[in-house]
Write a protein that holds these residues in place. Sequence first.
Motif, PDB file in Angstrom:
ATOM      1  N   MET A   1      -4.695  10.503  -8.975  1.00 10.94           N
ATOM      2  CA  MET A   1      -4.313  11.198  -7.655  1.00 10.94           C
ATOM      3  C   MET A   1      -3.885  10.015  -6.567  1.00 10.94           C
ATOM      4  N   TYR A   2      -2.999  10.219  -5.838  1.00  6.22           N
ATOM      5  CA  TYR A   2      -2.576   9.464  -4.731  1.00  6.22           C
ATOM      6  C   TYR A   2      -2.538  10.199  -3.357  1.00  6.22           C
ATOM      7  N   ARG A   3      -2.770   9.394  -2.261  1.00  9.31           N
ATOM      8  CA  ARG A   3      -2.831   9.683  -0.927  1.00  9.31           C
ATOM      9  C   ARG A   3      -1.844   8.917  -0.166  1.00  9.31           C
ATOM     10  N   VAL A   4      -0.861   9.636   0.490  1.00 10.73           N
ATOM     11  CA  VAL A   4       0.401   9.158   0.998  1.00 10.73           C
ATOM     12  C   VAL A   4       0.338   9.251   2.527  1.00 10.73           C
ATOM     13  N   THR A   5       0.172   8.391   3.312  1.00 12.86           N
ATOM     14  CA  THR A   5      -0.039   8.851   4.770  1.00 12.86           C
ATOM     15  C   THR A   5       1.150   7.683   5.722  1.00 12.86           C
ATOM     16  N   LEU A   6       1.628   8.694   6.382  1.00 10.31           N
ATOM     17  CA  LEU A   6       2.856   7.985   7.339  1.00 10.31           C
ATOM     18  C   LEU A   6       1.978   7.877   8.741  1.00 10.31           C
ATOM     19  N   LEU A   7       2.278   6.485   9.083  1.00  6.81           N
ATOM     20  CA  LEU A   7       1.767   6.297  10.363  1.00  6.81           C
ATOM     21  C   LEU A   7       2.509   5.725  11.509  1.00  6.81           C
ATOM     22  N   GLU A   8       2.269   5.947  12.827  1.00 10.97           N
ATOM     23  CA  GLU A   8       2.993   5.417  13.887  1.00 10.97           C
ATOM     24  C   GLU A   8       1.814   4.805  14.791  1.00 10.97           C
ATOM     25  N   LYS A   9       1.945   3.700  15.078  1.00 17.86           N
ATOM     26  CA  LYS A   9       1.035   2.792  15.714  1.00 17.86           C
ATOM     27  C   LYS A   9      -0.523   3.398  15.486  1.00 17.86           C
ATOM     28  N   GLU A  10      -0.629   3.113  14.387  1.00 16.30           N
ATOM     29  CA  GLU A  10      -2.058   3.777  13.710  1.00 16.30           C
ATOM     30  C   GLU A  10      -2.347   5.091  13.857  1.00 16.30           C
ATOM     31  N   VAL A  11      -1.290   5.912  14.330  1.00 16.70           N
ATOM     32  CA  VAL A  11      -1.893   7.441  14.450  1.00 16.70           C
ATOM     33  C   VAL A  11      -1.109   7.861  13.330  1.00 16.70           C
TER      34      VAL A  11
END
Length: 61
Positions: free
Chosen positions: A1-11
Motif C-alpha cells: 500500500m502506498y500513500r501519495v501526498t501533494l503538498l504546497e508549503k507543507e499544506v
Amino acid sequence: MYRVTLLEKEVILSLKELKNYENTFAYIESLIKQLGKNRKIIVHEKRNDKWEKFGEWKLEQ
C-alpha cells in the motif's frame, strides 16, 4: 500500500492511498503536471504496519 501526498508549503492539497505499485506511479505522473513553486509530492509505503517514506518529487530550483 502506498500513500501519495501533494503538498504546497507543507499544506496537504491532496492525499490518496493506493494498493497497486503501477497505479501509484501512474498517479504520481499525473500529479507531476501539477507541480509548481513551493509544491512537492511525498510517497510513503506501508511496511510492517508502519508508513515509511518511499520517495519525494519537487521541481528543481
